[in-house]
Design a protein around this motif. Structure first.
Motif, PDB file in Angstrom:
ATOM      1  N   SER A   1     -19.067  -1.938 -20.175  1.00 29.14           N
ATOM      2  CA  SER A   1     -18.837  -1.116 -18.988  1.00 29.14           C
ATOM      3  C   SER A   1     -20.128  -0.385 -18.652  1.00 29.14           C
ATOM      4  CB  SER A   1     -17.706  -0.120 -19.230  1.00 29.14           C
ATOM      5  OG  SER A   1     -17.457   0.654 -18.081  1.00 29.14           O
ATOM      6  N   GLU A   2     -20.639  -0.600 -17.442  1.00 27.74           N
ATOM      7  CA  GLU A   2     -21.917  -0.002 -17.065  1.00 27.74           C
ATOM      8  C   GLU A   2     -21.862   0.572 -15.659  1.00 27.74           C
ATOM      9  OE1 GLU A   2     -25.143   1.734 -17.128  1.00 27.74           O
ATOM     10  OE2 GLU A   2     -24.674   0.590 -18.954  1.00 27.74           O
ATOM     11  N   GLY A   3     -22.152   1.865 -15.557  1.00 28.48           N
ATOM     12  CA  GLY A   3     -22.200   2.536 -14.267  1.00 28.48           C
ATOM     13  C   GLY A   3     -23.609   2.719 -13.726  1.00 28.48           C
ATOM     14  N   PHE A   4     -24.625   2.275 -14.490  1.00 24.91           N
ATOM     15  CA  PHE A   4     -26.024   2.321 -14.057  1.00 24.91           C
ATOM     16  C   PHE A   4     -26.488   3.746 -13.740  1.00 24.91           C
ATOM     17  CE2 PHE A   4     -23.971  -1.656 -12.691  1.00 24.91           C
ATOM     18  CZ  PHE A   4     -24.618  -2.543 -13.541  1.00 24.91           C
ATOM     19  N   ASN A   5     -25.991   4.686 -14.535  1.00 27.02           N
ATOM     20  CA  ASN A   5     -26.305   6.096 -14.302  1.00 27.02           C
ATOM     21  C   ASN A   5     -27.525   6.584 -15.078  1.00 27.02           C
ATOM     22  OD1 ASN A   5     -24.065   6.680 -12.522  1.00 27.02           O
ATOM     23  ND2 ASN A   5     -22.734   6.488 -14.314  1.00 27.02           N
ATOM     24  N   ALA A   6     -28.063   5.751 -15.961  1.00 28.35           N
ATOM     25  CA  ALA A   6     -29.229   6.152 -16.746  1.00 28.35           C
ATOM     26  C   ALA A   6     -30.404   6.488 -15.824  1.00 28.35           C
ATOM     27  CB  ALA A   6     -29.629   5.031 -17.699  1.00 28.35           C
ATOM     28  N   THR A   7     -31.268   7.359 -16.287  1.00 23.41           N
ATOM     29  CA  THR A   7     -32.435   7.763 -15.502  1.00 23.41           C
ATOM     30  C   THR A   7     -33.672   7.001 -15.978  1.00 23.41           C
ATOM     31  OG1 THR A   7     -32.878   9.587 -17.024  1.00 23.41           O
ATOM     32  CG2 THR A   7     -31.477  10.049 -15.114  1.00 23.41           C
ATOM     33  N   GLY A   8     -34.767   7.138 -15.227  1.00 17.31           N
ATOM     34  CA  GLY A   8     -36.036   6.563 -15.642  1.00 17.31           C
ATOM     35  C   GLY A   8     -36.253   5.128 -15.197  1.00 17.31           C
ATOM     36  N   TRP A   9     -35.493   4.668 -14.226  1.00 21.31           N
ATOM     37  CA  TRP A   9     -35.689   3.308 -13.728  1.00 21.31           C
ATOM     38  C   TRP A   9     -35.392   3.286 -12.232  1.00 21.31           C
ATOM     39  CZ3 TRP A   9     -31.805   0.409 -11.342  1.00 21.31           C
ATOM     40  CH2 TRP A   9     -30.520   0.959 -11.405  1.00 21.31           C
ATOM     41  N   GLY A  10     -35.869   2.250 -11.531  1.00 22.03           N
ATOM     42  CA  GLY A  10     -35.443   1.971 -10.172  1.00 22.03           C
ATOM     43  C   GLY A  10     -35.984   2.856  -9.075  1.00 22.03           C
ATOM     44  N   SER A  11     -37.174   3.429  -9.237  1.00 16.88           N
ATOM     45  CA  SER A  11     -37.736   4.243  -8.163  1.00 16.88           C
ATOM     46  C   SER A  11     -38.231   3.373  -7.001  1.00 16.88           C
ATOM     47  CB  SER A  11     -38.882   5.100  -8.691  1.00 16.88           C
ATOM     48  OG  SER A  11     -39.896   4.282  -9.258  1.00 16.88           O
ATOM     49  N   SER A  12     -38.402   2.072  -7.257  1.00 19.31           N
ATOM     50  CA  SER A  12     -38.732   1.099  -6.218  1.00 19.31           C
ATOM     51  C   SER A  12     -38.055  -0.218  -6.591  1.00 19.31           C
ATOM     52  CB  SER A  12     -40.249   0.905  -6.106  1.00 19.31           C
ATOM     53  OG  SER A  12     -40.782   0.417  -7.330  1.00 19.31           O
ATOM     54  N   TYR A  13     -37.969  -1.149  -5.641  1.00 19.25           N
ATOM     55  CA  TYR A  13     -37.341  -2.427  -5.940  1.00 19.25           C
ATOM     56  C   TYR A  13     -38.125  -3.160  -7.039  1.00 19.25           C
ATOM     57  CZ  TYR A  13     -34.285  -2.078  -1.863  1.00 19.25           C
ATOM     58  OH  TYR A  13     -33.321  -1.686  -0.953  1.00 19.25           O
ATOM     59  N   GLY A  14     -37.395  -3.692  -8.010  1.00 15.17           N
ATOM     60  CA  GLY A  14     -38.035  -4.412  -9.105  1.00 15.17           C
ATOM     61  C   GLY A  14     -37.011  -4.924 -10.091  1.00 15.17           C
ATOM     62  N   THR A  15     -37.494  -5.389 -11.241  1.00 16.89           N
ATOM     63  CA  THR A  15     -36.630  -5.886 -12.312  1.00 16.89           C
ATOM     64  C   THR A  15     -36.603  -4.849 -13.434  1.00 16.89           C
ATOM     65  OG1 THR A  15     -37.088  -8.197 -11.791  1.00 16.89           O
ATOM     66  CG2 THR A  15     -36.281  -7.724 -14.004  1.00 16.89           C
ATOM     67  N   TYR A  16     -35.388  -4.469 -13.860  1.00 18.92           N
ATOM     68  CA  TYR A  16     -35.227  -3.420 -14.857  1.00 18.92           C
ATOM     69  C   TYR A  16     -34.159  -3.835 -15.865  1.00 18.92           C
ATOM     70  CZ  TYR A  16     -37.507  -0.722 -11.156  1.00 18.92           C
ATOM     71  OH  TYR A  16     -38.374  -0.284 -10.194  1.00 18.92           O
ATOM     72  N   THR A  17     -34.252  -3.258 -17.054  1.00 21.09           N
ATOM     73  CA  THR A  17     -33.206  -3.414 -18.061  1.00 21.09           C
ATOM     74  C   THR A  17     -32.576  -2.052 -18.300  1.00 21.09           C
ATOM     75  OG1 THR A  17     -34.338  -5.265 -19.127  1.00 21.09           O
ATOM     76  CG2 THR A  17     -32.647  -4.129 -20.408  1.00 21.09           C
ATOM     77  N   VAL A  18     -31.274  -1.958 -18.044  1.00 19.55           N
ATOM     78  CA  VAL A  18     -30.541  -0.700 -18.176  1.00 19.55           C
ATOM     79  C   VAL A  18     -29.406  -0.913 -19.169  1.00 19.55           C
ATOM     80  CG1 VAL A  18     -29.187   1.054 -16.981  1.00 19.55           C
ATOM     81  CG2 VAL A  18     -31.117  -0.039 -15.810  1.00 19.55           C
TER      82      VAL A  18
END
Length: 202
Positions: free
Chosen positions: A24-41
Protein backbone atom coordinates in the motif's frame (compact mmCIF):
# COMPACT_ATOMS: atom_id res chain seq x y z
CA UNK A 1 -46.71 -46.62 2.83
CA UNK A 2 -42.99 -46.81 3.49
CA UNK A 3 -40.38 -45.43 5.86
CA UNK A 4 -36.94 -44.12 4.97
CA UNK A 5 -34.59 -43.89 7.93
CA UNK A 6 -32.02 -41.28 6.96
CA UNK A 7 -28.75 -40.50 8.70
CA UNK A 8 -26.58 -37.76 7.26
CA UNK A 9 -23.69 -35.95 8.83
CA UNK A 10 -22.32 -32.82 7.17
CA UNK A 11 -19.43 -30.88 8.71
CA UNK A 12 -18.06 -27.60 7.47
CA UNK A 13 -14.56 -26.34 8.35
CA UNK A 14 -14.12 -22.87 6.92
CA UNK A 15 -10.91 -20.83 7.24
CA UNK A 16 -10.79 -17.06 7.43
CA UNK A 17 -8.65 -16.47 4.29
CA UNK A 18 -9.07 -12.71 3.86
CA UNK A 19 -7.06 -10.94 1.14
CA UNK A 20 -5.08 -8.09 2.71
CA UNK A 21 -3.46 -5.08 1.10
CA UNK A 22 0.09 -6.42 1.34
CA UNK A 23 1.48 -3.44 -0.60
CA UNK A 24 0.00 0.00 0.00
CA UNK A 25 1.60 3.25 -1.13
CA UNK A 26 0.25 6.79 -0.91
CA UNK A 27 3.45 8.41 -2.27
CA UNK A 28 3.55 10.80 0.68
CA UNK A 29 7.30 10.53 1.32
CA UNK A 30 9.32 13.72 0.93
CA UNK A 31 12.57 14.39 -0.91
CA UNK A 32 11.53 13.37 -4.42
CA UNK A 33 9.62 14.67 -7.44
CA UNK A 34 10.42 18.39 -7.52
CA UNK A 35 10.51 18.03 -11.33
CA UNK A 36 9.42 15.34 -13.79
CA UNK A 37 11.75 12.35 -13.66
CA UNK A 38 12.27 8.76 -12.52
CA UNK A 39 12.17 8.13 -8.76
CA UNK A 40 12.05 5.23 -6.32
CA UNK A 41 9.63 5.77 -3.44
CA UNK A 42 9.48 3.03 -0.80
CA UNK A 43 10.66 0.53 -3.46
CA UNK A 44 7.99 1.62 -5.99
CA UNK A 45 9.71 2.71 -9.23
CA UNK A 46 8.04 5.76 -10.79
CA UNK A 47 8.89 6.88 -14.34
CA UNK A 48 8.17 10.36 -15.75
CA UNK A 49 6.38 11.61 -12.67
CA UNK A 50 6.08 14.73 -10.54
CA UNK A 51 5.21 14.83 -6.81
CA UNK A 52 1.88 16.66 -6.79
CA UNK A 53 0.97 18.13 -3.40
CA UNK A 54 -2.02 20.09 -4.70
CA UNK A 55 -4.11 17.52 -6.57
CA UNK A 56 -4.09 14.25 -4.67
CA UNK A 57 -6.61 11.71 -3.36
CA UNK A 58 -5.29 11.36 0.19
CA UNK A 59 -2.37 12.31 2.37
CA UNK A 60 0.00 15.10 1.37
CA UNK A 61 1.02 14.05 -2.15
CA UNK A 62 0.24 11.93 -5.17
CA UNK A 63 1.76 11.16 -8.57
CA UNK A 64 1.34 13.35 -11.64
CA UNK A 65 2.56 11.78 -14.88
CA UNK A 66 4.09 13.93 -17.62
CA UNK A 67 2.23 14.38 -20.90
CA UNK A 68 4.68 12.40 -23.08
CA UNK A 69 7.18 9.57 -23.03
CA UNK A 70 7.25 6.28 -21.14
CA UNK A 71 5.18 6.73 -17.98
CA UNK A 72 4.75 3.94 -15.46
CA UNK A 73 4.64 2.70 -11.88
CA UNK A 74 6.26 -0.63 -10.94
CA UNK A 75 5.49 -2.15 -7.55
CA UNK A 76 8.00 -3.84 -5.26
CA UNK A 77 7.84 -7.62 -4.99
CA UNK A 78 4.96 -9.21 -3.12
CA UNK A 79 6.22 -12.69 -2.27
CA UNK A 80 2.72 -14.12 -1.74
CA UNK A 81 1.63 -13.18 -5.26
CA UNK A 82 -0.83 -10.73 -6.77
CA UNK A 83 -4.39 -10.59 -5.52
CA UNK A 84 -6.38 -7.42 -6.22
CA UNK A 85 -4.72 -4.37 -7.77
CA UNK A 86 -6.30 -1.01 -6.98
CA UNK A 87 -5.50 2.69 -7.19
CA UNK A 88 -7.23 6.08 -7.32
CA UNK A 89 -6.84 8.13 -10.47
CA UNK A 90 -8.04 11.05 -12.63
CA UNK A 91 -6.71 13.21 -15.44
CA UNK A 92 -4.91 16.38 -14.33
CA UNK A 93 -7.08 18.85 -16.23
CA UNK A 94 -9.68 19.11 -19.00
CA UNK A 95 -6.94 19.97 -21.50
CA UNK A 96 -5.44 16.48 -21.04
CA UNK A 97 -8.31 14.76 -22.89
CA UNK A 98 -8.75 10.99 -22.50
CA UNK A 99 -6.00 9.15 -20.63
CA UNK A 100 -5.68 5.42 -21.33
CA UNK A 101 -3.70 3.01 -19.18
CA UNK A 102 -2.80 -0.69 -18.94
CA UNK A 103 -2.00 -2.95 -15.99
CA UNK A 104 0.57 -5.75 -16.21
CA UNK A 105 1.85 -8.49 -13.90
CA UNK A 106 5.23 -10.21 -13.85
CA UNK A 107 7.08 -13.04 -12.14
CA UNK A 108 10.43 -11.21 -12.14
CA UNK A 109 9.71 -7.48 -12.46
CA UNK A 110 11.14 -7.21 -15.96
CA UNK A 111 9.12 -9.55 -18.23
CA UNK A 112 5.55 -8.28 -18.52
CA UNK A 113 3.71 -9.92 -21.42
CA UNK A 114 0.21 -8.72 -22.35
CA UNK A 115 -1.85 -6.42 -20.17
CA UNK A 116 -4.19 -8.14 -17.72
CA UNK A 117 -6.45 -5.08 -17.56
CA UNK A 118 -6.95 -1.71 -19.24
CA UNK A 119 -8.80 1.46 -18.38
CA UNK A 120 -9.31 5.10 -19.26
CA UNK A 121 -10.57 8.33 -17.77
CA UNK A 122 -11.91 11.69 -18.89
CA UNK A 123 -12.80 12.69 -15.35
CA UNK A 124 -11.43 15.52 -13.24
CA UNK A 125 -12.56 13.69 -10.09
CA UNK A 126 -10.72 10.78 -8.47
CA UNK A 127 -12.23 7.31 -8.88
CA UNK A 128 -10.94 3.89 -7.88
CA UNK A 129 -9.72 1.34 -10.40
CA UNK A 130 -9.70 -2.26 -9.12
CA UNK A 131 -8.89 -5.56 -10.80
CA UNK A 132 -8.55 -9.05 -9.28
CA UNK A 133 -5.70 -11.24 -10.56
CA UNK A 134 -5.52 -13.74 -7.67
CA UNK A 135 -2.44 -15.63 -8.82
CA UNK A 136 0.44 -16.58 -6.53
CA UNK A 137 2.84 -17.01 -9.47
CA UNK A 138 3.07 -13.30 -10.25
CA UNK A 139 5.02 -11.06 -7.86
CA UNK A 140 5.09 -7.58 -9.46
CA UNK A 141 2.59 -5.09 -10.90
CA UNK A 142 3.12 -2.36 -13.50
CA UNK A 143 0.69 0.47 -14.25
CA UNK A 144 1.47 2.28 -17.50
CA UNK A 145 0.00 5.21 -19.43
CA UNK A 146 -0.62 4.06 -23.02
CA UNK A 147 -2.02 7.28 -24.49
CA UNK A 148 -3.18 10.71 -23.41
CA UNK A 149 -1.47 13.44 -21.48
CA UNK A 150 -1.12 14.19 -17.76
CA UNK A 151 -2.58 11.65 -15.34
CA UNK A 152 -2.81 11.54 -11.53
CA UNK A 153 -2.50 8.37 -9.44
CA UNK A 154 -2.68 7.98 -5.67
CA UNK A 155 -2.96 5.23 -3.03
CA UNK A 156 -1.87 2.21 -5.09
CA UNK A 157 -2.45 -1.16 -3.41
CA UNK A 158 -1.76 -4.82 -4.16
CA UNK A 159 -3.32 -7.50 -1.97
CA UNK A 160 -2.27 -11.09 -1.43
CA UNK A 161 -4.18 -13.60 -3.58
CA UNK A 162 -7.66 -14.27 -2.21
CA UNK A 163 -8.29 -17.63 -0.60
CA UNK A 164 -10.32 -20.10 -2.64
CA UNK A 165 -12.40 -22.97 -1.22
CA UNK A 166 -11.20 -26.56 -1.56
CA UNK A 167 -14.01 -29.09 -1.00
CA UNK A 168 -13.46 -32.71 0.01
CA UNK A 169 -16.34 -35.19 0.36
CA UNK A 170 -15.56 -38.35 2.29
CA UNK A 171 -17.76 -41.46 2.53
CA UNK A 172 -17.39 -43.16 5.88
CA UNK A 173 -18.69 -46.44 4.47
CA UNK A 174 -21.87 -46.59 6.52
CA UNK A 175 -24.92 -47.40 4.43
CA UNK A 176 -28.45 -46.84 5.61
CA UNK A 177 -30.94 -49.05 3.78
CA UNK A 178 -34.57 -48.13 3.21
CA UNK A 179 -37.04 -50.20 5.18
CA UNK A 180 -40.70 -51.13 4.81
CA UNK A 181 -40.75 -50.23 1.12
CA UNK A 182 -43.88 -50.94 -0.90
CA UNK A 183 -43.67 -53.48 -3.72
CA UNK A 184 -42.29 -52.00 -6.92
CA UNK A 185 -40.35 -49.23 -5.14
CA UNK A 186 -36.59 -49.25 -5.95
CA UNK A 187 -34.30 -49.97 -3.05
CA UNK A 188 -32.53 -46.85 -1.76
CA UNK A 189 -29.11 -46.81 -0.10
CA UNK A 190 -28.16 -43.71 1.83
CA UNK A 191 -24.59 -42.99 2.89
CA UNK A 192 -23.46 -41.19 6.00
CA UNK A 193 -20.93 -38.67 4.67
CA UNK A 194 -18.89 -35.75 5.90
CA UNK A 195 -18.18 -32.61 3.91
CA UNK A 196 -15.13 -30.50 4.73
CA UNK A 197 -14.53 -27.09 3.22
CA UNK A 198 -11.19 -25.37 3.69
CA UNK A 199 -9.72 -22.22 2.20
CA UNK A 200 -6.36 -22.14 0.48
CA UNK A 201 -4.52 -19.55 -1.59
CA UNK A 202 -4.78 -19.84 -5.35
Amino acid sequence: MFYLPVLALVAFCIGTGVANAALSEGFNATGWGSSYGTYTVNSWVLTSVFRDTTTKYEGVAGIRFSSTGTRSIVSPQNAAGVGTISFWHRRWSATDGTVNFSVYVSTDGSTWGSAVATGSTTSDTFSQFSYAVNNATYKYVKIEVTSGKRWLVDLAEVSDPAATPAIALADNGTQVAAAVVAAGTPKLNLHQSSLAVTLANA
